[in-house]
Write a protein that holds these residues in place. Structure first.
Motif, PDB file in Angstrom:
ATOM      1  N   PHE A   1       9.587 -56.982  31.828  1.00  0.00           N
ATOM      2  CA  PHE A   1       9.437 -58.151  30.970  1.00  0.00           C
ATOM      3  C   PHE A   1       8.083 -58.839  31.185  1.00  0.00           C
ATOM      4  CE2 PHE A   1      14.063 -57.603  30.844  1.00  0.00           C
ATOM      5  CZ  PHE A   1      14.304 -57.763  29.490  1.00  0.00           C
TER       6      PHE A   1
ATOM      7  N   THR B   1      12.732 -62.822  25.112  1.00  0.00           N
ATOM      8  CA  THR B   1      11.928 -61.770  24.497  1.00  0.00           C
ATOM      9  C   THR B   1      12.145 -61.725  22.988  1.00  0.00           C
ATOM     10  OG1 THR B   1      12.114 -60.491  26.527  1.00  0.00           O
ATOM     11  CG2 THR B   1      11.409 -59.314  24.551  1.00  0.00           C
TER      12      THR B   1
ATOM     13  N   ARG C   1       8.377 -54.420  25.662  1.00  0.00           N
ATOM     14  CA  ARG C   1       9.002 -54.660  26.967  1.00  0.00           C
ATOM     15  C   ARG C   1      10.341 -53.941  27.074  1.00  0.00           C
ATOM     16  NH1 ARG C   1       8.244 -61.158  26.561  1.00  0.00           N
ATOM     17  NH2 ARG C   1       6.107 -61.018  25.805  1.00  0.00           N
TER      18      ARG C   1
END
Lengths: 196, 196
Positions: free
Chosen positions: A70, A138, A79
């Motif tokens: 990440f 994310t 990621r």
DNA sequence: ATTATAGTTGACCGGACGGTCAAGTCAAGT
DNA sequence: ACTTGACTTGACCGTCCGGTCAACTATAAT
């Protein structure tokens, strides 16, 4: 290395590669080259030990390959690819070493003890919650910069975690790390729309 | 009911709600109201028993709610919704009864013993294989009648199974059957394209 | 009635389990 | 020199484990 660390190190490995119930304190002590009395100086019970092991492993994990995967410098969706790679190499390496894929310690323990100990279960859900948050951030980022269409990031993050765990479960059942590559590409395709 | 059936019935329930290692033969015998000697008349070992339990449970499953869910009269993609419903109600009912979600027996056992017994592991992968085939046929049918765009049905089926298992894992870890509903809608969205 | 077989009983085995404890070692603080 | 407290040792506890066994009973075919 201190005695306590040697205990948790051995316990981490044994619990991960076998199971909580299958690993006895005697074996842990033997492998850590200490006596049982020493063990009970640091841990009040086997349950106390596994609690510590979960905590430590979660730390190792967070600061280890999860932290790498990440990486905020990477584009958000990449990621996730990185995460799949990391999971693959980890499981592959473990298999080459021990002969069997250990899977995910948290998943393993969750299925083994969730029905039997609510405190341990809560500890594990906390670990999963943190992982979920990693996914959610994310996704939020990816939505924000227009890389993906808006969606229910909360639920999608949870779904991605579930899929990751499920993939590892199936891979472990077939003792085949390649399963992670074979199924990994679907992780990014998981979507839960808003207002379902 | 015959003695053998009583043993497997009790064992199914105990293994499902706890774990393989945590359930002893003594307890199984007590709950089945027989003596240990009788147990060893029908099963040569605990491992032999769990093998039989996996087999029986797979049968129950195939002829039970899986058979209902994969009803050929239903439109293919609706079968998957039905499967989610069935999984939810089953886990919900079990939780209301026992206080905890038992999860999926096969998933539970897979994570517990995959690293320790390759024969049992193979037995479990066979069960998963059949489940995967169920998904694949459904997908093939859906593609054939134009309900979904062509995709790698083999891999997508495997991915769907993985997601199902992962969902149940996460749900069990939080002891919350609603998780299945919350995440279920993503099952149909899983796709692995051809020629990846 | 006899015999063979399937099923059942309950005592028993050695060893492993998680956990306890009194006794001792050792280094740091006074 | 003495005390303190963290740490270690190894014997020990009761219990449970998976598994064995010789004896017994019920059933059914001959």
């Amino acid at each position: 290395m201190g005695t306590r660390q040697r205990i948790t190190k051995v316990a981490k490995s044994l619990f991960h590669n076998r199971s909580y119930a299958d690993v006895g304190i005697k074996e842990i002590c033997d492998k850590a080259e200490i006596q049982k009395g020493s063990f009970y100086h640091f841990f009040s019970s086997k349950r106390d030990l596994v609690l510590a092991v979960i905590e430590e492993f979660a730390q190792d994990w967070a600061h280890g390959f999860v932290h790498e995967a990440f990486d905020p410098k990477l584009p958000p969706m990449e990621r996730i690819d990185y995460l799949i790679d990391a999971a693959y190499f980890w499981q592959k390496a473990a298999k080459d070493l021990e002969g069997h894929m250990p899977g995910c310690l948290f998943g393993n323990l969750a299925l083994e003890i969730s029905t039997q100990d609510d405190v341990l279960r809560a500890k594990l859900t906390a670990v999963f919650l943190k992982a979920k948050e990693r996914f959610r951030c994310t996704l939020d980022e990816a939505v924000e910069c227009g890389k993906i269409k808006p969606l229910d990031t909360q639920r999608t993050a949870e779904a991605m975690l579930a899929y990751l765990e499920g993939m590892i479960l199936i891979a472990k059942a077939s003792n085949d790390p390649e399963t992670i590559y074979r199924l990994g590409s679907a992780l990014k395709s998981i979507r839960i729309e808003l207002d379902a």
